[in-house]
Design an enzyme around this catalytic site. Structure first.
Site, mmCIF file in Angstrom:
data_model
loop_
_atom_site.group_PDB
_atom_site.id
_atom_site.type_symbol
_atom_site.label_atom_id
_atom_site.label_comp_id
_atom_site.label_asym_id
_atom_site.label_seq_id
_atom_site.Cartn_x
_atom_site.Cartn_y
_atom_site.Cartn_z
ATOM 1 N N GLY A 194 0.801 -1.227 0.000
ATOM 2 C CA GLY A 194 0.000 0.000 0.000
ATOM 3 C C GLY A 194 0.825 1.264 0.000
ATOM 4 N N SER A 195 2.091 1.149 -0.318
ATOM 5 C CA SER A 195 3.043 2.258 -0.234
ATOM 6 C C SER A 195 2.535 3.567 -0.852
ATOM 7 C CB SER A 195 4.333 1.836 -0.937
ATOM 8 O OG SER A 195 5.180 2.947 -1.136
ATOM 9 N N ASN A 196 2.498 4.625 -0.031
ATOM 10 C CA ASN A 196 2.189 5.955 -0.569
ATOM 11 C C ASN A 196 3.280 6.401 -1.526
ATOM 12 O OD1 ASN A 196 -0.112 6.317 1.208
ATOM 13 N ND2 ASN A 196 1.361 6.689 2.859
#
Ligand SMILES: *Cc1c(COP(=O)(O)O)cnc(C)c1O
Length: 361
Positions: free
Chosen positions: A85-87
């Protein structure tokens, strides 16, 4: 265009550093009046890096340097790394696309959450090539294979490290401190303490180095959200030193500042079970911010950081406190509404078919 604050102060850096404007700066410093009342901190402010671009958050400042370097190197693609889910991976996809660069993301298994789904769909919308791996070893091997494959196809790939936290990316936050100093000289309050999340550490390292170079003595409270092994004062000092040496090597008038490990304040007690495992205190802080100020935070980084302020509130009375918001504040619903997760590689379906964390419901 007068240029960014760092280049105004150190014009020689402008000639030597790759830089391309991607975001909207300066980001506002705003008073959190209602939250301040709720916490008994009269002078509570936020630096709104959530508004740093169409997909906001702290990664934009780093990408202005990192993607400029990729362009300068004539890369056709960038490859970066993060959890599913890395921004950072999502932001890289958004801004790489704008520059005509392909984006390849090497993503690791992580606890599920709604923002994981959102970021995957954002990255997909911007045509990122997404790969999922269950552990680090496989991710490393996979990235080597994919890099070789793209090279054989004649596509040069620029590597962007996890979180964009190389010395070059960290300079984005050195500049952010100069930006804050400029805002203070124009009337914004001078913070006694700045609370900010500590993940891959480029944000905190840059802020601390920038404050020191600019001569501002605000104390930075770095809230560990990644775990002691990855985010600690020793590694933080190393990144500050490497970034400082890099800047000094490009412009000898940039000071070789000496920051000892003891003067760094890293707080480990708000992380809970680990990276992206939400805590009750963190989710309470997310809710409190939404209800009092209408600002959306996240459970992985900014909720935990605000929970440190909530915890410390009794000792902060009378002080000027700045919460540096690093989480995207811009709506992405227009991008992802109606998007179908079946367009993603199968390994990502789990995040859409399994439940999110209990504390998020
Ligand atoms: C990446 C990220 C951070 C951490 O910044 P680092 O420079 O990696 O320490 C904090 N908040 C949010 C919302 C992020 O996406």
């Amino acid at each position: 265009m007068a240029g960014i604050p760092l280049f105004i102060r150190y014009p020689a850096l402008k000639e030597k550093l790759p830089y391309i404007s991607l975001g909207s700066f300066p980001t506002p410093v705003s008073r959190l009046e209602n939250l301040g009342i709720a916490l008994g901190i009269e002078n509570l402010y936020v630096k709104q890096d959530g508004l740093s671009g169409p997909y906001g958050g702290n990664k934009v400042r780093k990408l202005e340097f990192l993607l400029a370097k990729a362009m300068q190197d004539n890369a056709k693609a960038v490859m970066t790394f993060g959890f599913a889910g890395s921004n950072h991976a999502a932001a890289t996809a958004v801004y790489a696309k704008r520059l005509g660069l392909d984006c390849i993301s090497i993503l690791l298994q992580q606890p599920n959450a709604q923002y994981v789904r959102d970021n995957l769909l954002v990255a997909k919308h911007f045509n990122a090539e997404l790969h999922h791996f269950g552990n680090i070893l496989n991710a490393i091997l996979g990235s080597l294979y994919l890099r070789a494959k793209h090279k054989l196809e004649g596509k040069s790939v620029e590597i962007i490290p996890p979180g964009g936290s190389s010395p070059l990316g960290t300079i984005g936050y050195v500049n952010a401190s100069f930006e804050l100093c400029e805002q203070i000289s124009l009337g914004a309050p001078r913070p006694d303490k700045i609370y900010v999340a500590l993940g891959s550490m480029g944000t905190v390292a840059g802020i601390i180095l920038g404050l020191k170079a600019a001569g501002l003595d605000s104390k930075v409270v770095a809230v560990d959200v990644a775990g002691k092994r990855f985010a600690n004062s020793k590694k933080l000092k190393s990144l500050i030193d490497r970034t400082c040496c890099f800047l000094h090597s490009l412009d000898s008038t940039f000071p070789l500042v000496n920051i000892s490990q003891d003067e760094l304040c890293v707080r480990h007690e708000f992380m809970g079970e680990g990276y992206a495992h939400f805590t009750q205190a963190g989710m309470d802080a997310v809710r409190l911010m939404r209800e009092t100020e209408g600002i959306n935070l996240d459970g992985t980084y900014t909720g935990k950081t605000l929970s440190a302020i909530v915890n410390d509130a009794p000792s902060l009375e009378g002080k000027h406190i700045l919460f540096w918001n690093t989480y995207n504040s811009m709506s992405i619903s227009g991008i992802i509404s109606g998007a179908d997760y079946h367009s993603l590689p199968k390994a990502f379906y789990q995040y859409f078919e399994n439940r999110v964390q209990q504390s998020e419901l």
